[in-house]
Scaffold this active site. Sequence first.
Site, PDB file in Angstrom:
ATOM      1  N   GLY A   1      44.274 -41.124  -9.338  1.00  0.00           N
ATOM      2  CA  GLY A   1      43.247 -41.635  -8.866  1.00  0.00           C
ATOM      3  C   GLY A   1      41.716 -41.346  -8.959  1.00  0.00           C
ATOM      4  O   GLY A   1      41.759 -40.181  -8.986  1.00  0.00           O
TER       5      GLY A   1
ATOM      6  N   ASP B   1      36.683 -38.627 -14.960  1.00  0.00           N
ATOM      7  CA  ASP B   1      36.526 -37.974 -13.849  1.00  0.00           C
ATOM      8  C   ASP B   1      36.333 -36.540 -13.913  1.00  0.00           C
ATOM      9  O   ASP B   1      35.550 -35.911 -13.076  1.00  0.00           O
ATOM     10  CB  ASP B   1      38.012 -38.124 -13.214  1.00  0.00           C
ATOM     11  CG  ASP B   1      38.265 -39.607 -13.103  1.00  0.00           C
ATOM     12  OD1 ASP B   1      37.371 -40.563 -12.856  1.00  0.00           O
ATOM     13  OD2 ASP B   1      39.345 -40.114 -13.083  1.00  0.00           O
TER      14      ASP B   1
HETATM   15  P1  ATP Z   1      38.073 -42.677 -18.001  1.00  0.00           P
HETATM   16  O1  ATP Z   1      37.577 -43.504 -16.798  1.00  0.00           O
HETATM   17  O2  ATP Z   1      39.053 -43.087 -19.122  1.00  0.00           O
HETATM   18  O3  ATP Z   1      38.248 -41.319 -17.517  1.00  0.00           O
HETATM   19  P2  ATP Z   1      35.366 -42.677 -18.869  1.00  0.00           P
HETATM   20  O4  ATP Z   1      34.776 -44.049 -19.572  1.00  0.00           O
HETATM   21  O5  ATP Z   1      34.755 -42.627 -17.504  1.00  0.00           O
HETATM   22  O6  ATP Z   1      36.714 -42.496 -18.923  1.00  0.00           O
HETATM   23  P3  ATP Z   1      34.449 -41.216 -21.200  1.00  0.00           P
HETATM   24  O7  ATP Z   1      33.374 -41.819 -21.597  1.00  0.00           O
HETATM   25  O8  ATP Z   1      35.885 -41.693 -21.855  1.00  0.00           O
HETATM   26  O9  ATP Z   1      34.702 -41.541 -19.554  1.00  0.00           O
HETATM   27  O10 ATP Z   1      34.651 -39.423 -20.952  1.00  0.00           O
HETATM   28  C1  ATP Z   1      34.007 -38.771 -20.368  1.00  0.00           C
HETATM   29  C2  ATP Z   1      33.241 -37.718 -21.043  1.00  0.00           C
HETATM   30  O11 ATP Z   1      34.366 -37.085 -21.496  1.00  0.00           O
HETATM   31  C3  ATP Z   1      32.520 -38.219 -22.126  1.00  0.00           C
HETATM   32  O12 ATP Z   1      31.155 -38.343 -21.845  1.00  0.00           O
HETATM   33  C4  ATP Z   1      32.641 -36.955 -23.045  1.00  0.00           C
HETATM   34  O13 ATP Z   1      31.869 -35.797 -22.907  1.00  0.00           O
HETATM   35  C5  ATP Z   1      34.216 -36.345 -22.866  1.00  0.00           C
HETATM   36  N1  ATP Z   1      35.178 -36.911 -23.895  1.00  0.00           N
HETATM   37  C6  ATP Z   1      35.846 -38.043 -23.565  1.00  0.00           C
HETATM   38  N2  ATP Z   1      36.253 -38.484 -24.724  1.00  0.00           N
HETATM   39  C7  ATP Z   1      36.346 -37.334 -25.571  1.00  0.00           C
HETATM   40  C8  ATP Z   1      36.990 -36.957 -26.933  1.00  0.00           C
HETATM   41  N3  ATP Z   1      37.602 -37.811 -27.650  1.00  0.00           N
HETATM   42  N4  ATP Z   1      36.810 -35.776 -27.232  1.00  0.00           N
HETATM   43  C9  ATP Z   1      35.810 -35.071 -26.752  1.00  0.00           C
HETATM   44  N5  ATP Z   1      35.039 -35.181 -25.284  1.00  0.00           N
HETATM   45  C10 ATP Z   1      35.415 -36.646 -24.755  1.00  0.00           C
END
Ligand code: ATP
Length: 318
Positions: free
Chosen positions: A34, A260
Amino acid sequence: SGHVVTMGETMLLLSGRSVGSVRDLDAVGLDTGGAESNVAIGLVRAGVPTTWVGRVGTDPAGERVLADVRRTGVDVVAVLDPDRSTGLMMKERLPDGRTRVTYHRAGSAGSAVRPEDVPDGLVERAGLVHLTGITTALSDSARAAVDAVLARADTACVPVSFDVNHRPKLVDPDTARQRYRAVAERSSVVFASDDEARLVLGRQEQPDDEESLAYDLAAVADGTAVVKLGSRGAVASVDGVLLRRPATPVRVVDPVGAGDAFVAGWLAAVLTGAGPAEALDRAADAGALACTVPGDWQLPDPDAAARPVDGPEVDHTV
Ligand code: ATP
């Protein structure tokens, strides 16, 4: 106080143990997921006391959810709902390398959270309240609960953090935009992906650069916006100052939960007095670390985390 309060739906998570779709798998792992409780867990790990408020069914899935969240040290304020089931989430690692998440939450106990579920004084004594767009989309009562928490935070001068976390299956884009804007306008910090920032700003067709998205989203909120860019890192706009941070390179196992963990890293840093550059560093590191484990909130074992990464990384983002 530095105490954080968050509210949302947490579900039993069925997670494929091996690569394959649920159609073909024999066994799944049981876990808990969640967005808001994931953030709460991240905050507690970073030393910030945090309360999660939510509703679960009086069923084994609900017992598991509460036990998992409590075990991490989060203070759990849960309403047990005898009339509804605890929601379920499934996570599959597909043969093509993507992670697929599906939800079974329509009519769930968690989606029936309501204003009365948030005890008197809880919001009022908090140092920060964290909300997500998901809760605004779960049900009329959940939306009323968000509104009530916002009003209480406003009256008590408690700052609000908002992660847009748009779930397109729960709400159409125009309705979503209005609701997210209304929450963002009452928040001191807003987190969004670039697509979510475009949605909130009503600019889906324009090829805005990420810096202007962050800048304009910060103007909707009270000064701070952080745009999460997955494997490309993140951009923050804080009181008119823009910062960009590339992702911390890691070997990606499952990117779900990175957002998160990132939010928890940012909030923990800011609540303990860090400036925006340090907050962005801590957020990016926490997000990257969350990508290295299959669960949504678990930490890697320390030996694996200490191993250096070399060479190009594969992008496994959904
Ligand atoms: P989710 O809802 O799936 O948790 P989100 O869209 O809210 O994801 P993301 O942008 O995917 O968030 O990821 C949040 C942060 O985590 C990114 O801004 C980055 O700093 C880090 N991150 C995400 N994916 C990667 C990756 N493949 N390698 C390194 N850092 C990552």
